[in-house]
Design an enzyme around this catalytic site. Structure first.
Site, PDB file in Angstrom:
ATOM      1  CB  CYS A   1      13.029  14.973 -46.366  1.00  0.00           C
ATOM      2  SG  CYS A   1      14.557  14.967 -47.304  1.00  0.00           S
TER       3      CYS A   1
ATOM      4  CG  HIS B   1      11.003  12.403 -48.760  1.00  0.00           C
ATOM      5  ND1 HIS B   1      11.087  13.480 -49.597  1.00  0.00           N
ATOM      6  CD2 HIS B   1      12.273  12.113 -48.366  1.00  0.00           C
ATOM      7  CE1 HIS B   1      12.358  13.838 -49.695  1.00  0.00           C
ATOM      8  NE2 HIS B   1      13.093  13.017 -48.960  1.00  0.00           N
TER       9      HIS B   1
ATOM     10  CG  ASN C   1      15.686  13.819 -51.785  1.00  0.00           C
ATOM     11  OD1 ASN C   1      14.802  14.669 -51.643  1.00  0.00           O
ATOM     12  ND2 ASN C   1      16.284  13.239 -50.763  1.00  0.00           N
TER      13      ASN C   1
HETATM   14  N1  ACO Z   1      28.628   6.147 -57.795  1.00  0.00           N
HETATM   15  C1  ACO Z   1      29.403   5.035 -57.704  1.00  0.00           C
HETATM   16  N2  ACO Z   1      29.782   4.507 -56.531  1.00  0.00           N
HETATM   17  C2  ACO Z   1      29.379   5.118 -55.413  1.00  0.00           C
HETATM   18  C3  ACO Z   1      28.562   6.283 -55.436  1.00  0.00           C
HETATM   19  C4  ACO Z   1      28.196   6.788 -56.699  1.00  0.00           C
HETATM   20  N3  ACO Z   1      27.414   7.873 -56.836  1.00  0.00           N
HETATM   21  N4  ACO Z   1      28.305   6.657 -54.168  1.00  0.00           N
HETATM   22  C5  ACO Z   1      28.922   5.784 -53.358  1.00  0.00           C
HETATM   23  N5  ACO Z   1      29.582   4.852 -54.125  1.00  0.00           N
HETATM   24  C6  ACO Z   1      30.376   3.703 -53.679  1.00  0.00           C
HETATM   25  C7  ACO Z   1      30.951   3.926 -52.297  1.00  0.00           C
HETATM   26  O1  ACO Z   1      32.180   4.593 -52.358  1.00  0.00           O
HETATM   27  C8  ACO Z   1      31.082   2.502 -51.793  1.00  0.00           C
HETATM   28  O2  ACO Z   1      32.254   1.940 -52.358  1.00  0.00           O
HETATM   29  P1  ACO Z   1      33.135   0.866 -51.523  1.00  0.00           P
HETATM   30  O3  ACO Z   1      32.218  -0.282 -51.270  1.00  0.00           O
HETATM   31  O4  ACO Z   1      34.245   0.579 -52.446  1.00  0.00           O
HETATM   32  O5  ACO Z   1      33.530   1.585 -50.264  1.00  0.00           O
HETATM   33  C9  ACO Z   1      29.893   1.774 -52.423  1.00  0.00           C
HETATM   34  O6  ACO Z   1      29.489   2.588 -53.551  1.00  0.00           O
HETATM   35  C10 ACO Z   1      28.715   1.627 -51.473  1.00  0.00           C
HETATM   36  O7  ACO Z   1      28.468   2.914 -50.896  1.00  0.00           O
HETATM   37  P2  ACO Z   1      27.321   3.138 -49.862  1.00  0.00           P
HETATM   38  O8  ACO Z   1      27.311   4.571 -49.415  1.00  0.00           O
HETATM   39  O9  ACO Z   1      27.437   2.080 -48.816  1.00  0.00           O
HETATM   40  O10 ACO Z   1      26.040   2.870 -50.775  1.00  0.00           O
HETATM   41  P3  ACO Z   1      24.557   2.626 -50.357  1.00  0.00           P
HETATM   42  O11 ACO Z   1      24.081   1.352 -50.916  1.00  0.00           O
HETATM   43  O12 ACO Z   1      24.310   2.886 -48.898  1.00  0.00           O
HETATM   44  O13 ACO Z   1      23.790   3.777 -51.172  1.00  0.00           O
HETATM   45  C11 ACO Z   1      22.694   5.894 -50.824  1.00  0.00           C
HETATM   46  C12 ACO Z   1      24.038   5.137 -50.904  1.00  0.00           C
HETATM   47  C13 ACO Z   1      22.012   5.796 -52.171  1.00  0.00           C
HETATM   48  C14 ACO Z   1      22.970   7.338 -50.502  1.00  0.00           C
HETATM   49  C15 ACO Z   1      21.790   5.231 -49.744  1.00  0.00           C
HETATM   50  O14 ACO Z   1      22.540   5.007 -48.571  1.00  0.00           O
HETATM   51  C16 ACO Z   1      20.559   6.050 -49.383  1.00  0.00           C
HETATM   52  O15 ACO Z   1      19.710   6.301 -50.212  1.00  0.00           O
HETATM   53  N6  ACO Z   1      20.410   6.426 -48.100  1.00  0.00           N
HETATM   54  C17 ACO Z   1      19.251   7.147 -47.618  1.00  0.00           C
HETATM   55  C18 ACO Z   1      19.170   8.545 -48.150  1.00  0.00           C
HETATM   56  C19 ACO Z   1      18.014   9.293 -47.504  1.00  0.00           C
HETATM   57  O16 ACO Z   1      16.938   8.767 -47.313  1.00  0.00           O
HETATM   58  N7  ACO Z   1      18.242  10.524 -47.116  1.00  0.00           N
HETATM   59  C20 ACO Z   1      17.234  11.267 -46.400  1.00  0.00           C
HETATM   60  C21 ACO Z   1      16.556  12.222 -47.232  1.00  0.00           C
HETATM   61  S1  ACO Z   1      17.560  13.526 -47.806  1.00  0.00           S
HETATM   62  C22 ACO Z   1      17.268  14.903 -46.760  1.00  0.00           C
HETATM   63  O17 ACO Z   1      16.673  14.841 -45.753  1.00  0.00           O
HETATM   64  C23 ACO Z   1      17.907  16.136 -47.139  1.00  0.00           C
END
Ligand code: ACO
Length: 341
Positions: free
Chosen positions: A115, A261, A291
Site C-alpha cells: 500500500c 491510502h 482497496n
Molecule cells: N462479511 C460478513 N461478516 C464478516 C466479513 C464479511 N466480509 N468479514 C468478517 N466478518 C465477520 C467476522 O467473521 C466476525 O464475526 P464474529 O464476530 O462472529 O467472529 C465479525 O464479522 C467481525 O470481524 P472482524 O474481522 O473483527 O471485523 P472488523 O470490524 O475488524 O473489520 C476489516 C474487518 C474491514 C478487514 C478491518 O479490520 C480493516 O479494515 N482492517 C484494516 C485493513 C487495512 O488497513 N489493511 C492495510 C492495507 S491492505 C495492504 O497493505 C495490502
C-alpha cells in the site's frame, strides 16, 4: 536546485464491476456489513477468464499519463513499477510494461511495498532526479488482486476489500529555487508485523514452493489481522503526516487536500479527526474501487485533478499504511503554471 514535479497522471480500471451484492453469490456476506465496516460499495475486477495482468492495466494508465505530460515513451529515463501482484513471479512487471510501451533498453524496477509502494516510488524517483541519474520517471502503481482472492466464506474479511486498478504519474526534474514539487517524503517499515498482513505462498523458504497441503489450506491467499492493522493505521497515519509536514516546513492549514491510502473509509475518518483537518479536505473514493493497494494514491490523485478539487498551486498531503508493515507520507506542491485539465 532540481525539484521533482508531476507532469501528467492517468488511471485505468478494468470494466468488470463487482458490487457487494455480487459477492454474496460466493460467500456469506452482505452489502450492509461491507459498507458499514469499510465504506466500499463496489470494485472493478479483471475478466474472470484471466488473460489480463497487472502490466496490462498499468499500460492503459501510463498511456494516458504520458499523453497528458506531452511525453512519448522514448522520453522516459526510468520506469518504477509499484505492485504486490506482479503478472508473474519474475521478472518484474516494470520490465513487462517497458516492453509493452515499445521500449528497448529503458531501465525498469519494481517496488514491492504494497500500500505504500507509490510513496516509496515517489521518494525513489525524487532521489534519482535529484542525483542526476534520471530526469523523467514514469511511476506506476497497479494491482490485479481478484485472481488471488479466496471467494469462499473463509476469505471474506480480506476478499471484500480489494479491487483491481492502475494509476500512473510522469515525474520530471526542473531547475528552480521555488518551493514546489515533492517537498518531503517520510518512509517507514516495521518487519516485526510482517505476519499481520501477508500472502505466504508460493514461498522460496518452502520446498516445493507451493505444496498441495498449502494450497488446500489456502496459504496462497492473503491473510490479515485486520483489527491490529486498523489500530496501527489510525496511530501511524497522523504521526507520519506531521513528520512530513514538519520536514516540508508546511503547516496543516496550508494543505488543500489530504489524499490518504484507501484501505478502509473508517480508518480515514479516524485519521481526519485525529489530524484535525476539515472533512471536505479528506479525499475518499474507496466506495467505488475498494482497496487497489499501490494504485490507490495515483488513482485518487488523477481523479482529484480531473474534478478540479486540486490544480495549479495546490498543496497536497499523501499518507498511507499497509503490509510490511510500511507507512509513509509525502507533501507535494503543484507549480502555479502546470497540470491544468
Ligand atoms: N462479511 C460478513 N461478516 C464478516 C466479513 C464479511 N466480509 N468479514 C468478517 N466478518 C465477520 C467476522 O467473521 C466476525 O464475526 P464474529 O464476530 O462472529 O467472529 C465479525 O464479522 C467481525 O470481524 P472482524 O474481522 O473483527 O471485523 P472488523 O470490524 O475488524 O473489520 C476489516 C474487518 C474491514 C478487514 C478491518 O479490520 C480493516 O479494515 N482492517 C484494516 C485493513 C487495512 O488497513 N489493511 C492495510 C492495507 S491492505 C495492504 O497493505 C495490502
Amino acid at each position: 536546485m532540481k525539484k521533482t514535479i508531476i507532469k501528467g497522471t492517468g488511471r485505468y480500471l478494468p470494466p468488470r464491476k463487482v458490487t457487494n451484492e455480487d459477492l454474496t453469490q460466493w460467500m456469506d456476506t452482505s452489502d450492509e456489513w461491507i459498507e458499514q465496516r469499510t465504506g466500499i460499495k463496489q470494485r472493478y475486477w479483471v475478466p474472470e477468464e484471466g488473460g489480463v495482468g497487472t502490466s496490462d492495466l498499468a499500460l492503459e494508465a501510463s498511456k494516458i499519463a504520458l499523453d497528458r505530460a506531452g511525453w512519448t515513451p522514448e522520453d522516459i529515463d526510468l520506469i518504477i513499477f509499484a505492485t504486490l501482484s506482479p503478472d508473474i513471479f519474475f521478472p518484474g512487471s516494470g520490465c513487462l510494461l517497458q516492453h509493452k510501451l515499445g521500449l528497448e533498453t529503458t531501465p525498469a524496477l519494481d517496488i514491492r511495498q504494497q500500500c505504500t509502494g507509490f510513496f516509496y516510488g515517489m521518494a525513489t524517483a525524487d532521489a534519482y532526479i535529484k542525483s542526476g541519474m534520471a530526469n523523467r520517471v514514469l511511476l506506476v502503481g497497479a494491482e490485479v488482486h481478484s485472481t488471488g482472492l479466496d471467494l469462499s466464506t473463509r476469505g471474506r474479511d480480506v476478499t471484500v476489500i480489494f479491487g483491481d486498478g492502475a494509476g500512473a504519474a510522469c515525474l520530471e526534474g526542473v531547475d528552480t529555487e521555488k518551493s514546489i514539487g515533492i517537498l518531503s517524503s517520510c518512509l517507514h517499515a516495521a518487519g516485526k508485523y510482517a505476519e499481520a498482513l501477508m500472502t505466504e505462498a508460493p514461498a522460496s523458504r518452502v520446498n516445493p514452493r507451493l505444496t498441495v497441503e498449502m494450497f488446500e489450506q489456502g496459504r496462497h491467499f492473503a491473510k490479515m489481522d485486520g483489527k491490529n492493522v486498523f489500530k496501527l493505521a489510525v496511530k501511524r497515519l497522523p504521526e507520519v503526516s506531521h513528520e512530513a509536514l514538519d520536514k516540508a516546513g508546511v503547516s496543516l492549514e496550508e494543505i488543500d487536500l489530504v489524499i490518504p491510502h484507501q484501505a478502509n473509509m473508517r480508518i480515514n475518518q479516524f485519521f481526519q479527526k485525529t489530524l484535525g483537518i476539515a472533512e471536505e479536505k479528506m479525499y475518499h473514493n474507496i466506495q467505488w474501487y475498494g482497496n487497489t493497494t499501490a494504485a490507490t494514491i495515483p488513482i485518487a490523485l488523477d481523479e482529484a485533478l480531473e474534478k478540479k478539487i486540486i490544480g495549479p498551486g495546490s498543496t497536497v498531503l499523501f499518507a498511507g499504511l499497509g503490509a510490511g508493515l510500511t507507512w509513509a507520507a509525502t507533501v507535494y506542491k503543484f507549480p502555479e503554471n502546470s497540470i491544468s485539465r
